[in-house]
Design a protein around this motif. Structure first.
Motif, mmCIF file in Angstrom:
data_model
loop_
_atom_site.group_PDB
_atom_site.id
_atom_site.type_symbol
_atom_site.label_atom_id
_atom_site.label_comp_id
_atom_site.label_asym_id
_atom_site.label_seq_id
_atom_site.Cartn_x
_atom_site.Cartn_y
_atom_site.Cartn_z
ATOM 1 N N GLN A 136 6.980 183.576 69.742
ATOM 2 C CA GLN A 136 6.780 182.361 68.963
ATOM 3 C C GLN A 136 7.330 181.141 69.700
ATOM 4 O O GLN A 136 6.717 180.071 69.701
ATOM 5 C CB GLN A 136 7.443 182.505 67.593
ATOM 6 C CG GLN A 136 6.731 183.469 66.659
ATOM 7 C CD GLN A 136 7.504 183.711 65.371
ATOM 8 O OE1 GLN A 136 8.735 183.596 65.337
ATOM 9 N NE2 GLN A 136 6.806 184.063 64.299
ATOM 10 N N MET A 139 4.937 180.225 72.449
ATOM 11 C CA MET A 139 3.736 179.630 71.887
ATOM 12 C C MET A 139 3.984 178.178 71.498
ATOM 13 O O MET A 139 3.194 177.280 71.813
ATOM 14 C CB MET A 139 3.274 180.441 70.676
ATOM 15 C CG MET A 139 2.020 179.903 69.961
ATOM 16 S SD MET A 139 2.386 178.634 68.699
ATOM 17 C CE MET A 139 3.342 179.613 67.515
ATOM 18 N N LEU A 140 5.109 177.928 70.828
ATOM 19 C CA LEU A 140 5.442 176.576 70.397
ATOM 20 C C LEU A 140 5.666 175.656 71.593
ATOM 21 O O LEU A 140 5.239 174.493 71.589
ATOM 22 C CB LEU A 140 6.685 176.600 69.508
ATOM 23 C CG LEU A 140 6.496 177.214 68.121
ATOM 24 C CD1 LEU A 140 7.845 177.431 67.448
ATOM 25 C CD2 LEU A 140 5.607 176.331 67.262
ATOM 26 N N ALA A 142 4.327 175.892 74.561
ATOM 27 C CA ALA A 142 3.032 175.599 75.163
ATOM 28 C C ALA A 142 2.260 174.574 74.332
ATOM 29 O O ALA A 142 1.622 173.664 74.880
ATOM 30 C CB ALA A 142 2.215 176.885 75.305
ATOM 31 N N ARG A 143 2.339 174.717 73.002
ATOM 32 C CA ARG A 143 1.631 173.765 72.139
ATOM 33 C C ARG A 143 2.222 172.363 72.280
ATOM 34 O O ARG A 143 1.485 171.372 72.371
ATOM 35 C CB ARG A 143 1.723 174.224 70.678
ATOM 36 C CG ARG A 143 1.086 175.583 70.389
ATOM 37 C CD ARG A 143 -0.432 175.531 70.335
ATOM 38 N NE ARG A 143 -0.975 176.838 70.007
ATOM 39 C CZ ARG A 143 -1.178 177.286 68.772
ATOM 40 N NH1 ARG A 143 -0.876 176.505 67.741
ATOM 41 N NH2 ARG A 143 -1.686 178.482 68.552
ATOM 42 N N VAL A 144 3.538 172.267 72.268
ATOM 43 C CA VAL A 144 4.194 170.959 72.373
ATOM 44 C C VAL A 144 3.845 170.286 73.704
ATOM 45 O O VAL A 144 3.534 169.085 73.744
ATOM 46 C CB VAL A 144 5.721 171.102 72.229
ATOM 47 C CG1 VAL A 144 6.426 169.795 72.601
ATOM 48 C CG2 VAL A 144 6.082 171.502 70.802
ATOM 49 N N GLY A 146 1.269 170.571 75.356
ATOM 50 C CA GLY A 146 -0.148 170.211 75.395
ATOM 51 C C GLY A 146 -0.493 168.977 74.592
ATOM 52 O O GLY A 146 -1.630 168.515 74.623
ATOM 53 N N ILE A 147 0.472 168.417 73.847
ATOM 54 C CA ILE A 147 0.235 167.213 73.055
ATOM 55 C C ILE A 147 0.530 165.994 73.921
ATOM 56 O O ILE A 147 1.638 165.843 74.435
ATOM 57 C CB ILE A 147 1.123 167.206 71.795
ATOM 58 C CG1 ILE A 147 0.828 168.448 70.940
ATOM 59 C CG2 ILE A 147 0.893 165.940 70.981
ATOM 60 C CD1 ILE A 147 1.768 168.626 69.774
ATOM 61 N N VAL A 188 2.366 173.249 63.296
ATOM 62 C CA VAL A 188 1.724 173.986 64.391
ATOM 63 C C VAL A 188 1.175 175.267 63.780
ATOM 64 O O VAL A 188 1.931 176.063 63.217
ATOM 65 C CB VAL A 188 2.712 174.316 65.524
ATOM 66 C CG1 VAL A 188 2.056 175.257 66.524
ATOM 67 C CG2 VAL A 188 3.163 173.039 66.227
ATOM 68 N N GLU A 190 0.127 178.805 63.738
ATOM 69 C CA GLU A 190 0.344 179.986 64.568
ATOM 70 C C GLU A 190 -0.846 180.939 64.490
ATOM 71 O O GLU A 190 -1.298 181.489 65.495
ATOM 72 C CB GLU A 190 1.614 180.717 64.140
ATOM 73 C CG GLU A 190 1.905 181.964 64.990
ATOM 74 C CD GLU A 190 3.156 182.701 64.523
ATOM 75 O OE1 GLU A 190 3.682 183.502 65.316
ATOM 76 O OE2 GLU A 190 3.603 182.464 63.396
ATOM 77 N N LYS A 210 -9.375 173.859 62.446
ATOM 78 C CA LYS A 210 -8.324 174.254 63.380
ATOM 79 C C LYS A 210 -8.098 175.766 63.318
ATOM 80 O O LYS A 210 -7.961 176.336 62.242
ATOM 81 C CB LYS A 210 -7.010 173.512 63.056
ATOM 82 C CG LYS A 210 -7.127 171.998 63.165
ATOM 83 C CD LYS A 210 -7.456 171.554 64.568
ATOM 84 C CE LYS A 210 -7.503 170.039 64.684
ATOM 85 N NZ LYS A 210 -7.829 169.599 66.056
ATOM 86 N N GLY A 212 -5.609 178.759 64.610
ATOM 87 C CA GLY A 212 -4.301 179.043 65.196
ATOM 88 C C GLY A 212 -4.334 179.968 66.381
ATOM 89 O O GLY A 212 -3.414 179.995 67.192
#
Length: 213
Positions: A136, A139-140, A142-144, A146-147, A188, A190, A210, A212
């Motif tokens: 987790q 994943m978080l 990588a998401r952050v 990418g913003i 976010v 998941e 969207k 997840g």
């Protein structure tokens, strides 16, 4: 830490916060990324003129001419051909190097800008930390990263942000947020899917879905 400006890092940060400079930069960069103009400098100039017309008045600029109260007299027609040619050439020489600024007209629809303000917290405030698995956390992170408006964050800030995320399960038909309401969470997704529904001229319209995964 001193800099060539003679100001400390703390003084510079205080100035940027007091003048809301960081949110302004975010708005300009986001608008530029959306429009992707050929000439970024011209785009920034036009953007600031449109958003802050009262602050974007150049010193020495002539004021707009007031409408005439009486009809103008007919122009004299006794000018010779040489005088007309000279006037036209002179105008071209004076205006030739000036760049024309064309206002950007955007169609009405969903707003795409990000607005931000300075938030002051207590000196003893500490960010929350919630347990999560290694998967987790990755994943978080990588998401952050990418913003686009978070890409300037350092790894320490990213780690702090990732640690502050709290896992919350939702059921089918649950509403995560409502258009126009004050936002107090950053979501976010998941796993699962959610629809993004926007009220456009009184009609609820699904503008995105969207996923997840």
């Amino acid at each position: 830490m001193a800099t060539t400006t003679g100001l400390s890092q703390e003084e510079m940060n205080e100035y940027l916060q007091s003048k809301n400079v960081n949110p302004l930069f975010v708005q300009i960069v986001e608008a530029m990324l959306i429009e992707q103009p050929e000439n970024p400098k011209t785009f920034i100039f036009q953007y600031l003129q449109k958003k802050f017309p009262e602050d974007c008045v150049m010193e020495g600029a002539a004021a707009p001419a007031a409408p005439a109260e009486t009809p103008a007299e007919p122009a004299e027609e006794a000018k010779g051909a040489d005088e007309d040619d000279y006037s036209a050439t002179e105008d071209e020489d004076e205006m030739g190097e000036m760049e024309e600024f064309v206002p950007i007209v955007k169609p009405k629809g969903r707003k795409t800008s990000v607005m931000a303000g300075v938030v002051k917290v207590e000196a003893d405030w500490k960010p929350p930390v919630f347990e999560k698995t290694e998967a987790q956390s990755k994943m978080l992170e990588a998401r952050v990263k990418g913003i686009f408006f978070m890409k300037h964050l350092g790894q320490k800030d990213i780690d702090t942000l990732v640690a502050a995320f709290e896992l919350k399960p939702y059921r089918v038909d649950d509403i995560l947020m409502t258009q126009g309401a004050e936002g107090d969470c950053f979501f976010v997704l998941e796993s699962g899917k959610t629809d993004v529904i926007v009220d456009i001229e009184g009609t609820p319209t699904t503008v995105a879905e969207k996923d997840g995964e």
